[in-house]
Scaffold this motif. Sequence first.
Motif, PDB file in Angstrom:
ATOM      1  N   SER A   1       0.854  -1.184   0.000  1.00 26.56           N
ATOM      2  CA  SER A   1       0.000   0.000   0.000  1.00 26.56           C
ATOM      3  C   SER A   1       0.889   1.232   0.000  1.00 26.56           C
ATOM      4  O   SER A   1       1.717   1.414   0.903  1.00 26.56           O
ATOM      5  CB  SER A   1      -0.918   0.014   1.231  1.00 26.56           C
ATOM      6  OG  SER A   1      -1.847  -1.040   1.164  1.00 26.56           O
ATOM      7  N   GLU A   2       0.753   2.077  -1.008  1.00 24.42           N
ATOM      8  CA  GLU A   2       1.562   3.278  -1.116  1.00 24.42           C
ATOM      9  C   GLU A   2       1.203   4.220   0.026  1.00 24.42           C
ATOM     10  O   GLU A   2       0.026   4.546   0.219  1.00 24.42           O
ATOM     11  CB  GLU A   2       1.312   3.937  -2.468  1.00 24.42           C
ATOM     12  CG  GLU A   2       2.427   4.862  -2.924  1.00 24.42           C
ATOM     13  CD  GLU A   2       2.281   6.245  -2.331  1.00 24.42           C
ATOM     14  OE1 GLU A   2       3.296   6.837  -1.937  1.00 24.42           O
ATOM     15  OE2 GLU A   2       1.131   6.731  -2.261  1.00 24.42           O
TER      16      GLU A   2
ATOM     17  N   GLY B   1      -2.527   5.482  -0.284  1.00 21.08           N
ATOM     18  CA  GLY B   1      -3.233   4.278   0.128  1.00 21.08           C
ATOM     19  C   GLY B   1      -3.563   3.356  -1.021  1.00 21.08           C
ATOM     20  O   GLY B   1      -4.234   2.337  -0.823  1.00 21.08           O
ATOM     21  N   ARG B   2      -3.100   3.672  -2.244  1.00 18.18           N
ATOM     22  CA  ARG B   2      -3.366   2.796  -3.386  1.00 18.18           C
ATOM     23  C   ARG B   2      -2.554   1.516  -3.255  1.00 18.18           C
ATOM     24  O   ARG B   2      -1.448   1.501  -2.719  1.00 18.18           O
ATOM     25  CB  ARG B   2      -3.028   3.503  -4.707  1.00 18.18           C
ATOM     26  CG  ARG B   2      -3.819   4.770  -4.929  1.00 18.18           C
ATOM     27  CD  ARG B   2      -3.662   5.275  -6.358  1.00 18.18           C
ATOM     28  NE  ARG B   2      -4.409   4.423  -7.280  1.00 18.18           N
ATOM     29  CZ  ARG B   2      -5.697   4.522  -7.522  1.00 18.18           C
ATOM     30  NH1 ARG B   2      -6.420   5.418  -6.888  1.00 18.18           N
ATOM     31  NH2 ARG B   2      -6.291   3.736  -8.390  1.00 18.18           N
ATOM     32  N   ARG B   3      -3.122   0.440  -3.748  1.00 22.66           N
ATOM     33  CA  ARG B   3      -2.481  -0.871  -3.675  1.00 22.66           C
ATOM     34  C   ARG B   3      -1.704  -1.093  -4.965  1.00 22.66           C
ATOM     35  O   ARG B   3      -2.265  -1.053  -6.070  1.00 22.66           O
ATOM     36  CB  ARG B   3      -3.536  -1.959  -3.487  1.00 22.66           C
ATOM     37  CG  ARG B   3      -2.977  -3.294  -3.017  1.00 22.66           C
ATOM     38  CD  ARG B   3      -2.498  -3.217  -1.599  1.00 22.66           C
ATOM     39  NE  ARG B   3      -2.021  -4.522  -1.124  1.00 22.66           N
ATOM     40  CZ  ARG B   3      -1.362  -4.688   0.000  1.00 22.66           C
ATOM     41  NH1 ARG B   3      -1.096  -3.652   0.775  1.00 22.66           N
ATOM     42  NH2 ARG B   3      -0.969  -5.900   0.371  1.00 22.66           N
TER      43      ARG B   3
ATOM     44  N   ASP C   1      -1.317  -0.921 -10.827  1.00 30.97           N
ATOM     45  CA  ASP C   1      -2.256  -0.506  -9.784  1.00 30.97           C
ATOM     46  C   ASP C   1      -3.320  -1.597  -9.640  1.00 30.97           C
ATOM     47  O   ASP C   1      -4.088  -1.859 -10.560  1.00 30.97           O
ATOM     48  CB  ASP C   1      -2.900   0.829 -10.174  1.00 30.97           C
ATOM     49  CG  ASP C   1      -3.738   1.417  -9.042  1.00 30.97           C
ATOM     50  OD1 ASP C   1      -4.242   0.638  -8.218  1.00 30.97           O
ATOM     51  OD2 ASP C   1      -3.909   2.643  -9.004  1.00 30.97           O
TER      52      ASP C   1
ATOM     53  N   THR D   1      -5.538  -1.604  -6.991  1.00 28.78           N
ATOM     54  CA  THR D   1      -6.401  -1.133  -5.904  1.00 28.78           C
ATOM     55  C   THR D   1      -7.798  -1.732  -6.023  1.00 28.78           C
ATOM     56  O   THR D   1      -8.345  -2.284  -5.053  1.00 28.78           O
ATOM     57  CB  THR D   1      -6.483   0.398  -5.925  1.00 28.78           C
ATOM     58  OG1 THR D   1      -5.167   0.942  -5.816  1.00 28.78           O
ATOM     59  CG2 THR D   1      -7.330   0.903  -4.756  1.00 28.78           C
TER      60      THR D   1
ATOM     61  N   THR E   1      -7.821  -5.401  -5.326  1.00 27.29           N
ATOM     62  CA  THR E   1      -7.679  -5.674  -3.900  1.00 27.29           C
ATOM     63  C   THR E   1      -8.980  -5.413  -3.158  1.00 27.29           C
ATOM     64  O   THR E   1      -9.369  -6.176  -2.262  1.00 27.29           O
ATOM     65  CB  THR E   1      -6.554  -4.808  -3.318  1.00 27.29           C
ATOM     66  OG1 THR E   1      -5.341  -5.068  -4.036  1.00 27.29           O
ATOM     67  CG2 THR E   1      -6.336  -5.121  -1.846  1.00 27.29           C
TER      68      THR E   1
ATOM     69  N   TRP F   1      -9.916   6.696  -2.101  1.00 25.13           N
ATOM     70  CA  TRP F   1     -10.693   6.286  -0.939  1.00 25.13           C
ATOM     71  C   TRP F   1     -11.605   7.411  -0.477  1.00 25.13           C
ATOM     72  O   TRP F   1     -11.265   8.586  -0.593  1.00 25.13           O
ATOM     73  CB  TRP F   1      -9.773   5.912   0.230  1.00 25.13           C
ATOM     74  CG  TRP F   1      -8.799   4.820  -0.044  1.00 25.13           C
ATOM     75  CD1 TRP F   1      -7.473   4.944  -0.336  1.00 25.13           C
ATOM     76  CD2 TRP F   1      -9.082   3.412  -0.072  1.00 25.13           C
ATOM     77  NE1 TRP F   1      -6.908   3.718  -0.532  1.00 25.13           N
ATOM     78  CE2 TRP F   1      -7.871   2.752  -0.376  1.00 25.13           C
ATOM     79  CE3 TRP F   1     -10.228   2.644   0.141  1.00 25.13           C
ATOM     80  CZ2 TRP F   1      -7.778   1.379  -0.470  1.00 25.13           C
ATOM     81  CZ3 TRP F   1     -10.124   1.274   0.048  1.00 25.13           C
ATOM     82  CH2 TRP F   1      -8.921   0.652  -0.260  1.00 25.13           C
TER      83      TRP F   1
ATOM     84  N   THR G   1     -11.159  -0.591   4.511  1.00 24.46           N
ATOM     85  CA  THR G   1     -10.334  -0.898   5.678  1.00 24.46           C
ATOM     86  C   THR G   1     -10.826  -0.086   6.867  1.00 24.46           C
ATOM     87  O   THR G   1     -11.486   0.951   6.703  1.00 24.46           O
ATOM     88  CB  THR G   1      -8.853  -0.568   5.423  1.00 24.46           C
ATOM     89  OG1 THR G   1      -8.723   0.839   5.151  1.00 24.46           O
ATOM     90  CG2 THR G   1      -8.320  -1.348   4.233  1.00 24.46           C
TER      91      THR G   1
END
Length: 636
Positions: free
Chosen positions: A251-252, A256-258, A279, A281, A284, A442, A492
């Motif tokens: 997670s950056e 917060g990007r995956r 990416d 995200t 995920t 997010w 999350t």
Amino acid sequence: MARDPKTDTFTRAGLNLIQQALSIYDADLRLAVSNRPFQEMFDLPRHLVTPGARFDETIAYLVARGEYGEVEDEASFVQTRVDQALAFVPHYLERVRANGRAISIEGSPLPEGGWVTVYTDITAVKRQEALLRARSEELSDQVLSHTEELALTNRRLEATISQLQEAKATVGEMEARTRLVTEMTPAHIAHIDARGIYTFTNRRLSSLLQGRANDIIGLSFEEALGEDTAALLRPTLARASAGEPAVLEFSEPASGRRIRTAFTPDEHSDGGVYLLSTDVTQETQARTALEQTHKRELAAQLTSGLAHDFANLLTIILGLQARLEKLPLPHGAHELTGATRMAVRRGGLLLDKIANMTSTREIRAAPVVVQDFLAGFTPLAQATLPDAVALSVRCNVAHTALMLDAGSLQDGLLNLVLNARDGIGAEEGQITLILQDVKDTWLEITVEDTGRGFSDAALDQALNPFFTTKGDEGSGLGLTMVYDLVKLAGGTLRLSNSASGARVMLRLPLRPAQADARPRLILLVDDMSEIRAQVRDLLTDLGHQVIEAATAEEAQTLADLPGLDWVLSDIHLGEVDGVAVLGHIADRHPALRLSLMTSLPPDDPLFMAGAARWPVLRKPIDVSALAALLMTEVTP
């Protein structure tokens, strides 16, 4: 693509002006291009210099004309030349023709097959060499030999240079195509040398990690990615530099990007590594939601049998208590039976909460106007708070509307507000609800309070079922239910303490929606109750409110209701024309959105009359088509 005749004429004229003869044969050894000196040099007939002429026929013609002198086996000679041509090997040679003139022949293969050959008349050069040899009395034989070798080498070198230039152009084209492919790939592709310096990039880093530069060649790993992100990747990069390929998903920190990065050792350099970052995200988020669904299904299987047996036991206990209370009991016994009965009922409430947690539930996202949602939630939450506790709401979301499950979100936030209230206790306090978007990835929702904060045990276990710090007052399922709903949505949840109290931060996938796609009040008109029930269920599942009309008269009356957004009517309303009904409604309410539904074929006159003015849905109604219709702007 058709060739420009003018360009074709200019090209042919230019080829005819050069002093050398030129021919280009394709991979099938058929003539593609030749110039006039080629025809004149070998005195070829017209059909052999016409595109499509066969190479073997041209060689056979030249053999018959004596171009190559005496040839014993003409067929074998022609076949040998054809085999040499098919080999497509670069070559340079000189020969003397039957007419006494000397020529050089330079052949170069083409990338797609076939070759180009250039013929140069070098008779004058050969005469100069002969004249030089005739004056050998003044020059040594060694000088003459070196001169001839130098002239031949120079001619061969010129041929080699031409071939190298062609190869360079071909490599340049391949590099340009490779660059184009890497730039179009929806991923960041890069190469890092053993020192950790970028030597290649496809300039897509900023699309993956916002705020980073695209031109990072020459930068170090930390300079390009930032200290925090580089620290996450450094150990894996070190293993790949040592020859161990690896894939890391992280997670950056900033957004917060995956991100998923593949590290591939460069076998052609010592310590170099290729990087491929994508990416993931959304993948995920979907995987998180699916995992939570599987956990719920497993929990349901484990608890359903126990809950059933437990419910039976509670029922037996209640029955026995009722019978016991009918008997003559000593003083104080009724208080004990009453307490037992209350405990049983509390056990029943606990079973209901377990059933809600483990029952099948889907997240039904629908367009939600954020300010409208907060306007409805705020008074509901304030009603649960004592006068000494204030609630403030701050919204920093750039998008007017988002795709959310409003019901689940409201339940979850209300639970967090109640927990914050209990954390503050009887003292004065403040609860703050903050909504903001994070890097267009997010929706971050934070609930903070000025209470006593989370204990170390709560921070470690509060998301576990049945953990509570409220003693007999709590079930230990509140935060667990919020966590469950957040995970089902692919988000999350994190617990922490701030300087003033407790903080709960949850993140949901940010999915913007049209602001005008809020839940609508829809008038559904159909004379068949079964159809109305089916379409009504589809509309309510999409989050809309529905009122129904079974006749044209009811539709005309209900269309005057204030707040109505849409009218969806069948084309046939018994003996009445639904198109005419909508026409009357449109005259009285020009701003009202109107649409039709029918099972008539598209070429039916009534269908065409309705479709000329409003959208028409085909029966049976498809839910995706219905949802798409209600998210469009339709004007009469």
